[in-house]
Design an enzyme around this catalytic site. Structure first.
Site, PDB file in Angstrom:
ATOM      1  N   ASP A 148     -46.518  29.258 -91.057  1.00  0.00           N
ATOM      2  CA  ASP A 148     -47.181  29.422 -89.762  1.00  0.00           C
ATOM      3  C   ASP A 148     -46.561  30.665 -89.122  1.00  0.00           C
ATOM      4  O   ASP A 148     -45.424  30.638 -88.651  1.00  0.00           O
ATOM      5  CB  ASP A 148     -46.960  28.177 -88.890  1.00  0.00           C
ATOM      6  CG  ASP A 148     -47.653  28.275 -87.527  1.00  0.00           C
ATOM      7  OD1 ASP A 148     -48.006  29.399 -87.115  1.00  0.00           O
ATOM      8  OD2 ASP A 148     -47.818  27.227 -86.866  1.00  0.00           O
TER       9      ASP A 148
ATOM     10  N   ARG B 192     -72.620  25.798 -91.567  1.00  0.00           N
ATOM     11  CA  ARG B 192     -71.450  24.921 -91.494  1.00  0.00           C
ATOM     12  C   ARG B 192     -70.406  25.346 -92.525  1.00  0.00           C
ATOM     13  O   ARG B 192     -69.222  25.086 -92.382  1.00  0.00           O
ATOM     14  CB  ARG B 192     -71.834  23.457 -91.739  1.00  0.00           C
ATOM     15  CG  ARG B 192     -70.665  22.493 -91.495  1.00  0.00           C
ATOM     16  CD  ARG B 192     -71.035  21.049 -91.806  1.00  0.00           C
ATOM     17  NE  ARG B 192     -71.338  20.880 -93.208  1.00  0.00           N
ATOM     18  CZ  ARG B 192     -72.377  20.200 -93.670  1.00  0.00           C
ATOM     19  NH1 ARG B 192     -73.211  19.619 -92.844  1.00  0.00           N
ATOM     20  NH2 ARG B 192     -72.577  20.102 -94.963  1.00  0.00           N
TER      21      ARG B 192
ATOM     22  N   TYR C 251     -44.468  23.673 -84.395  1.00  0.00           N
ATOM     23  CA  TYR C 251     -45.518  23.410 -83.415  1.00  0.00           C
ATOM     24  C   TYR C 251     -45.718  21.898 -83.290  1.00  0.00           C
ATOM     25  O   TYR C 251     -46.033  21.230 -84.274  1.00  0.00           O
ATOM     26  CB  TYR C 251     -46.804  24.123 -83.834  1.00  0.00           C
ATOM     27  CG  TYR C 251     -47.930  23.921 -82.867  1.00  0.00           C
ATOM     28  CD1 TYR C 251     -47.853  24.421 -81.576  1.00  0.00           C
ATOM     29  CD2 TYR C 251     -49.064  23.219 -83.232  1.00  0.00           C
ATOM     30  CE1 TYR C 251     -48.882  24.214 -80.679  1.00  0.00           C
ATOM     31  CE2 TYR C 251     -50.100  23.021 -82.347  1.00  0.00           C
ATOM     32  CZ  TYR C 251     -50.000  23.515 -81.068  1.00  0.00           C
ATOM     33  OH  TYR C 251     -51.011  23.310 -80.182  1.00  0.00           O
TER      34      TYR C 251
ATOM     35  N   LYS D 290     -54.001  32.689 -80.235  1.00  0.00           N
ATOM     36  CA  LYS D 290     -52.842  33.301 -79.600  1.00  0.00           C
ATOM     37  C   LYS D 290     -52.946  34.832 -79.675  1.00  0.00           C
ATOM     38  O   LYS D 290     -53.855  35.405 -79.124  1.00  0.00           O
ATOM     39  CB  LYS D 290     -51.558  32.748 -80.223  1.00  0.00           C
ATOM     40  CG  LYS D 290     -51.561  31.211 -80.369  1.00  0.00           C
ATOM     41  CD  LYS D 290     -51.600  30.477 -79.032  1.00  0.00           C
ATOM     42  CE  LYS D 290     -51.882  28.983 -79.174  1.00  0.00           C
ATOM     43  NZ  LYS D 290     -50.999  28.245 -80.064  1.00  0.00           N
TER      44      LYS D 290
HETATM   45  C1  LIG Z   1     -51.086  27.127 -80.852  1.00  0.00           C
HETATM   46  C2  LIG Z   1     -50.368  26.994 -82.134  1.00  0.00           C
HETATM   47  C3  LIG Z   1     -50.915  26.256 -83.192  1.00  0.00           C
HETATM   48  C4  LIG Z   1     -52.231  25.533 -83.070  1.00  0.00           C
HETATM   49  O1  LIG Z   1     -53.290  26.410 -82.842  1.00  0.00           O
HETATM   50  P1  LIG Z   1     -54.635  26.007 -82.027  1.00  0.00           P
HETATM   51  O2  LIG Z   1     -55.459  27.226 -82.122  1.00  0.00           O
HETATM   52  O3  LIG Z   1     -54.209  25.645 -80.635  1.00  0.00           O
HETATM   53  O4  LIG Z   1     -55.217  24.813 -82.741  1.00  0.00           O
HETATM   54  C5  LIG Z   1     -50.194  26.193 -84.374  1.00  0.00           C
HETATM   55  N1  LIG Z   1     -49.007  26.811 -84.506  1.00  0.00           N
HETATM   56  C6  LIG Z   1     -48.439  27.515 -83.508  1.00  0.00           C
HETATM   57  C7  LIG Z   1     -47.132  28.191 -83.724  1.00  0.00           C
HETATM   58  C8  LIG Z   1     -49.102  27.640 -82.293  1.00  0.00           C
HETATM   59  O5  LIG Z   1     -48.543  28.331 -81.291  1.00  0.00           O
END
Ligand SMILES: *Cc1c(COP(=O)(O)O)cnc(C)c1O
Length: 389
Positions: free
Chosen positions: A179, A54, A106, A204
């Site tokens: 991000d 974990r 996001y 992504k």
């Molecule tokens: C998809 C996304 C997230 C969240 O990611 P998950 O893997 O779906 O939890 C955060 N920031 C951006 C820019 C995203 O495209």
């Protein structure tokens, strides 16, 4: 995490997964470590540092080492999703801390910040991160502990100046977290521009095949704050399965090729559609007419990303008709996979969304660029004759 004693280009580092092989079998691919628990040594210690899955798992290590190399970081952590990674950055703060976050970001993280994080005691303030004066005015020395930015910002692709934001944050002893999901570790390296933490939704571009949910954080340094982030992951068990970590590494080995193609396709489509009669606006950081182009050109290299948005003439109904009428472009949420996706964002994000009702978000995949363009053109023509009249 020790850096390798040699310096790879990102293409070589990715293709060879940092050159790692399975020492026990000489396999060219690393095994998946499925054990949840590990045996103590005779002296009561854990000889390899592995205790319980974990908290950590050996299958994360090669992915984390690769991310450190690509992002020029001191340490990296895999998480069970991008949201688990992003929320750990905020959970490592203290209730009462003031945080600046962007108006364009996001959507699920914005909702979490305005809901859970605010209830928990963080003071969240949304600002226009393209306006340096507004950001400076919003800073509260001693109280502001974090600036969170996203660039290019989903879903209108606004560009934020990472180096300028790092200066502002550091001027009052706050941190900058970025991000960088849509920039990928290949097009921008925020830590090299002064950021303290980088976040990726590994779901992504890192994985790239729409078959793993995972996230990652990379830190510029080992310090008390980063130790709190480690404890958030460990304490809540916000970890991916070892199988997903293994599949993620497999996906990452071709990331440089996929991202290159996605950038080419997005740039081509943006250029072809920008003067199209059925399009009001193309939002793409690689168009010189786009507001964020100059900063994007300064802090991105190798391309402007695979994401763009288009505003369709004829309003919301015409936009939805275009999304419904495409055949190659799959009508689905998410981004960064090998297949191209199209989505009407306002229906997803709800009334608080900054995106116009006539806007479609496009994630360019790695298919043939001319076929992708032709598919959009036939869908636009359908909407013109059947919806707009
Ligand atoms: C998809 C996304 C997230 C969240 O990611 P998950 O893997 O779906 O939890 C955060 N920031 C951006 C820019 C995203 O495209």
């Amino acid at each position: 995490m020790p850096k390798p004693p040699y310096s790879f280009s990102s293409a070589t580092a990715l293709a060879q997964a940092l050159g790692s092989i399975d020492e026990s079998t000489q396999g060219v691919v690393l095994p998946i470590h499925v054990a949840t628990t590990y045996i103590r040594g005779a002296d009561n210690s854990y000889p390899n540092g592995n205790v319980y899955s974990r908290a950590d798992n050996p299958s994360y290590k090669p992915v984390e080492a690769l991310l450190c190399q690509l992002e020029n970081g001191a340490d990296a952590l895999l998480f069970g999703s991008g949201m688990a990674a992003a929320t750990a950055v905020f959970q490592a703060l203290q209730p009462g801390d003031h945080v600046l976050a962007p108006k364009v970001m996001y959507w699920a993280l914005r909702n979490w910040l305005l809901g859970f994080a605010s209830d928990w005691g963080l003071q969240i303030e949304l600002v226009d991160m393209t306006d340096l004066g507004a950001v400076q005015l919003a800073l509260q020395p001693g109280k502001t502990k974090l600036i969170w930015i996203e660039t290019p910002g989903n879903p209108t692709w606004t560009i934020t100046d990472i180096a300028a934001m790092a200066k502002l944050a550091h001027s009052i002893g706050a941190r900058l977290a970025v991000d960088s999901t849509c920039a990928t570790p290949l097009l921008t390296q925020p830590l090299s521009l002064g950021a303290d933490v980088v976040m990726h939704s590994a779901t992504k571009y890192l994985n790239g095949h729409s078959d793993v949910i995972a996230g990652a954080l990379i830190s510029a340094r080992m310090d008390d704050y980063w130790q709190r982030v480690i404890n958030v992951r460990k304490g809540g068990g916000a970890v991916p399965s070892p199988h997903d970590a293994h599949q993620l590494l497999r996906g990452m080995r071709t990331m440089h090729l996929r991202v290159r193609e996605a950038c080419h396709n997005a740039q081509f489509i943006a250029e072809q559609l920008q003067h199209h009669d059925d399009i009001i606006e193309v939002m793409y950081p690689g168009l010189p007419s786009f507001a964020g182009y100059a900063i994007a050109a300064k802090q991105m290299s190798g391309g402007f990303g695979g994401m763009l948005s288009i505003r369709v003439a004829g309003g919301e109904a015409a936009a939805i008709a275009v999304a419904a009428q495409t055949k190659l472009w799959k009508r689905a949420t998410s981004l960064g996979g090998v297949e191209s996706l199209i989505e009407h964002r306002a229906s997803v994000e709800g009334p608080a969304s900054p995106c116009p009702a006539d806007m479609l978000r496009l994630s360019a995949g790695i298919e043939d660029a001319n076929e992708l363009l032709a598919d959009l053109q036939q869908a636009l023509a359908f909407a013109r004759t059947h919806v707009r009249k």
